[in-house]
Design a protein around this motif. Structure first.
Motif, PDB file in Angstrom:
ATOM      1  N   VAL A 100      12.526   4.373  -8.468  1.00  0.00           N
ATOM      2  CA  VAL A 100      11.215   4.226  -7.846  1.00  0.00           C
ATOM      3  C   VAL A 100      11.189   2.992  -6.949  1.00  0.00           C
ATOM      4  O   VAL A 100      12.089   2.154  -6.982  1.00  0.00           O
ATOM      5  N   HIS A 101      10.147   2.890  -6.151  1.00  0.00           N
ATOM      6  CA  HIS A 101       9.959   1.749  -5.245  1.00  0.00           C
ATOM      7  C   HIS A 101       9.800   0.479  -6.082  1.00  0.00           C
ATOM      8  O   HIS A 101       9.090   0.476  -7.091  1.00  0.00           O
ATOM      9  N   PRO A 102      10.441  -0.622  -5.693  1.00  0.00           N
ATOM     10  CA  PRO A 102      10.368  -1.852  -6.497  1.00  0.00           C
ATOM     11  C   PRO A 102       8.959  -2.421  -6.675  1.00  0.00           C
ATOM     12  O   PRO A 102       8.701  -3.131  -7.638  1.00  0.00           O
ATOM     13  N   ASP A 103       8.025  -2.116  -5.772  1.00  0.00           N
ATOM     14  CA  ASP A 103       6.665  -2.631  -5.876  1.00  0.00           C
ATOM     15  C   ASP A 103       5.715  -1.685  -6.601  1.00  0.00           C
ATOM     16  O   ASP A 103       4.536  -1.998  -6.753  1.00  0.00           O
ATOM     17  N   ALA A 104       6.196  -0.527  -7.041  1.00  0.00           N
ATOM     18  CA  ALA A 104       5.328   0.473  -7.667  1.00  0.00           C
ATOM     19  C   ALA A 104       4.934   0.040  -9.079  1.00  0.00           C
ATOM     20  O   ALA A 104       5.744  -0.511  -9.826  1.00  0.00           O
TER      21      ALA A 104
ATOM     22  N   ALA B 150      20.769  -4.858  -3.108  1.00  0.00           N
ATOM     23  CA  ALA B 150      19.313  -4.777  -3.182  1.00  0.00           C
ATOM     24  C   ALA B 150      18.831  -4.619  -4.621  1.00  0.00           C
ATOM     25  O   ALA B 150      19.519  -4.037  -5.466  1.00  0.00           O
ATOM     26  N   LYS B 151      17.627  -5.149  -4.900  1.00  0.00           N
ATOM     27  CA  LYS B 151      16.981  -4.947  -6.192  1.00  0.00           C
ATOM     28  C   LYS B 151      16.515  -3.499  -6.283  1.00  0.00           C
ATOM     29  O   LYS B 151      16.156  -2.896  -5.275  1.00  0.00           O
ATOM     30  N   THR B 152      16.518  -2.943  -7.496  1.00  0.00           N
ATOM     31  CA  THR B 152      16.039  -1.578  -7.701  1.00  0.00           C
ATOM     32  C   THR B 152      15.123  -1.544  -8.912  1.00  0.00           C
ATOM     33  O   THR B 152      15.053  -2.511  -9.687  1.00  0.00           O
ATOM     34  N   LYS B 153      14.436  -0.431  -9.077  1.00  0.00           N
ATOM     35  CA  LYS B 153      13.552  -0.245 -10.217  1.00  0.00           C
ATOM     36  C   LYS B 153      13.723   1.177 -10.722  1.00  0.00           C
ATOM     37  O   LYS B 153      13.780   2.124  -9.933  1.00  0.00           O
ATOM     38  N   LYS B 154      13.835   1.320 -12.038  1.00  0.00           N
ATOM     39  CA  LYS B 154      13.957   2.636 -12.656  1.00  0.00           C
ATOM     40  C   LYS B 154      12.720   2.895 -13.501  1.00  0.00           C
ATOM     41  O   LYS B 154      12.135   1.968 -14.058  1.00  0.00           O
ATOM     42  N   ALA B 155      12.353   4.161 -13.603  1.00  0.00           N
ATOM     43  CA  ALA B 155      11.216   4.555 -14.428  1.00  0.00           C
ATOM     44  C   ALA B 155      11.626   5.722 -15.317  1.00  0.00           C
ATOM     45  O   ALA B 155      12.238   6.683 -14.841  1.00  0.00           O
TER      46      ALA B 155
ATOM     47  N   ASP C  41       0.863  -1.174   0.000  1.00  0.00           N
ATOM     48  CA  ASP C  41       0.000   0.000   0.000  1.00  0.00           C
ATOM     49  C   ASP C  41       0.905   1.232   0.000  1.00  0.00           C
ATOM     50  O   ASP C  41       1.356   1.684   1.038  1.00  0.00           O
ATOM     51  N   LEU C  42       1.207   1.742  -1.198  1.00  0.00           N
ATOM     52  CA  LEU C  42       2.137   2.856  -1.352  1.00  0.00           C
ATOM     53  C   LEU C  42       1.384   4.166  -1.525  1.00  0.00           C
ATOM     54  O   LEU C  42       0.440   4.242  -2.309  1.00  0.00           O
ATOM     55  N   LYS C  43       1.823   5.185  -0.819  1.00  0.00           N
ATOM     56  CA  LYS C  43       1.323   6.538  -1.033  1.00  0.00           C
ATOM     57  C   LYS C  43       2.152   7.166  -2.148  1.00  0.00           C
ATOM     58  O   LYS C  43       3.243   6.704  -2.459  1.00  0.00           O
ATOM     59  N   TYR C  44       1.643   8.241  -2.740  1.00  0.00           N
ATOM     60  CA  TYR C  44       2.340   8.821  -3.889  1.00  0.00           C
ATOM     61  C   TYR C  44       3.721   9.357  -3.518  1.00  0.00           C
ATOM     62  O   TYR C  44       4.635   9.346  -4.336  1.00  0.00           O
ATOM     63  N   TYR C  45       3.918   9.786  -2.272  1.00  0.00           N
ATOM     64  CA  TYR C  45       5.222  10.305  -1.866  1.00  0.00           C
ATOM     65  C   TYR C  45       6.217   9.198  -1.550  1.00  0.00           C
ATOM     66  O   TYR C  45       7.403   9.462  -1.372  1.00  0.00           O
ATOM     67  N   ASP C  46       5.769   7.946  -1.468  1.00  0.00           N
ATOM     68  CA  ASP C  46       6.670   6.811  -1.263  1.00  0.00           C
ATOM     69  C   ASP C  46       7.126   6.190  -2.573  1.00  0.00           C
ATOM     70  O   ASP C  46       8.057   5.385  -2.574  1.00  0.00           O
ATOM     71  N   VAL C  47       6.482   6.522  -3.679  1.00  0.00           N
ATOM     72  CA  VAL C  47       6.758   5.857  -4.954  1.00  0.00           C
ATOM     73  C   VAL C  47       8.086   6.324  -5.543  1.00  0.00           C
ATOM     74  O   VAL C  47       8.947   5.518  -5.880  1.00  0.00           O
TER      75      VAL C  47
ATOM     76  N   LEU D 254      11.694   7.645  -5.371  1.00  0.00           N
ATOM     77  CA  LEU D 254      12.751   7.686  -4.372  1.00  0.00           C
ATOM     78  C   LEU D 254      13.771   8.781  -4.666  1.00  0.00           C
ATOM     79  O   LEU D 254      14.156   9.531  -3.771  1.00  0.00           O
ATOM     80  N   ALA D 255      14.230   8.889  -5.915  1.00  0.00           N
ATOM     81  CA  ALA D 255      15.254   9.876  -6.258  1.00  0.00           C
ATOM     82  C   ALA D 255      15.289  10.061  -7.772  1.00  0.00           C
ATOM     83  O   ALA D 255      14.966   9.140  -8.522  1.00  0.00           O
ATOM     84  N   PRO D 256      15.695  11.242  -8.230  1.00  0.00           N
ATOM     85  CA  PRO D 256      15.914  11.411  -9.668  1.00  0.00           C
ATOM     86  C   PRO D 256      17.236  10.763 -10.065  1.00  0.00           C
ATOM     87  O   PRO D 256      18.160  10.668  -9.255  1.00  0.00           O
ATOM     88  N   ILE D 257      17.313  10.309 -11.303  1.00  0.00           N
ATOM     89  CA  ILE D 257      18.551   9.730 -11.816  1.00  0.00           C
ATOM     90  C   ILE D 257      19.210  10.784 -12.702  1.00  0.00           C
ATOM     91  O   ILE D 257      18.630  11.214 -13.698  1.00  0.00           O
TER      92      ILE D 257
END
Length: 99
Positions: A32-36, A77-82, A3-9, A11-14
């Motif tokens: 971004v958060h890996p579950d987003a 750790a696993k990461t996710k980029k958008a 259950d992610l809020k928009y401010y948790d999605v 994480l940082a700019p690349i």
């Protein structure tokens, strides 16, 4: 799914040379958060940065790298980029303005 809020999605700019060159096409890269999901990322960008309209979102799941310390192996750790594509009439994102 978390259950992610928009401010948790987001994480940082690349900030890399490749991501800076794609800013001329209104494409911005974020870690971004890996579950987003893509819809959560779209909503988060539109809420966090006023005046932006997201056209599409591309995501990449990055597995952790294997690291070794002596004879012991571990993984980072696993990461996710958008990569977020804004519409033509959308406002620019301010955090990238001075770079």
């Amino acid at each position: 799914m978390a259950d992610l809020k928009y401010y948790d999605v987001i994480l940082a700019p690349i900030v890399t040379e490749k991501s800076m060159n794609s800013m001329s096409e209104k494409k911005y890269a974020f870690s971004v958060h890996p579950d987003a999901t893509k819809t959560q990322i779209k909503e988060a960008v539109e809420k966090m940065f006023a005046g932006t309209k997201v056209a599409k979102v591309n995501t990449m799941n990055l597995d952790g790298k294997t690291r070794r310390r002596g004879m012991t192996f571990g993984k980072t750790a696993k990461t996710k980029k958008a990569i977020v594509q804004l519409t033509a009439d959308s406002a620019e994102i301010e955090i990238f303005a001075g770079l």
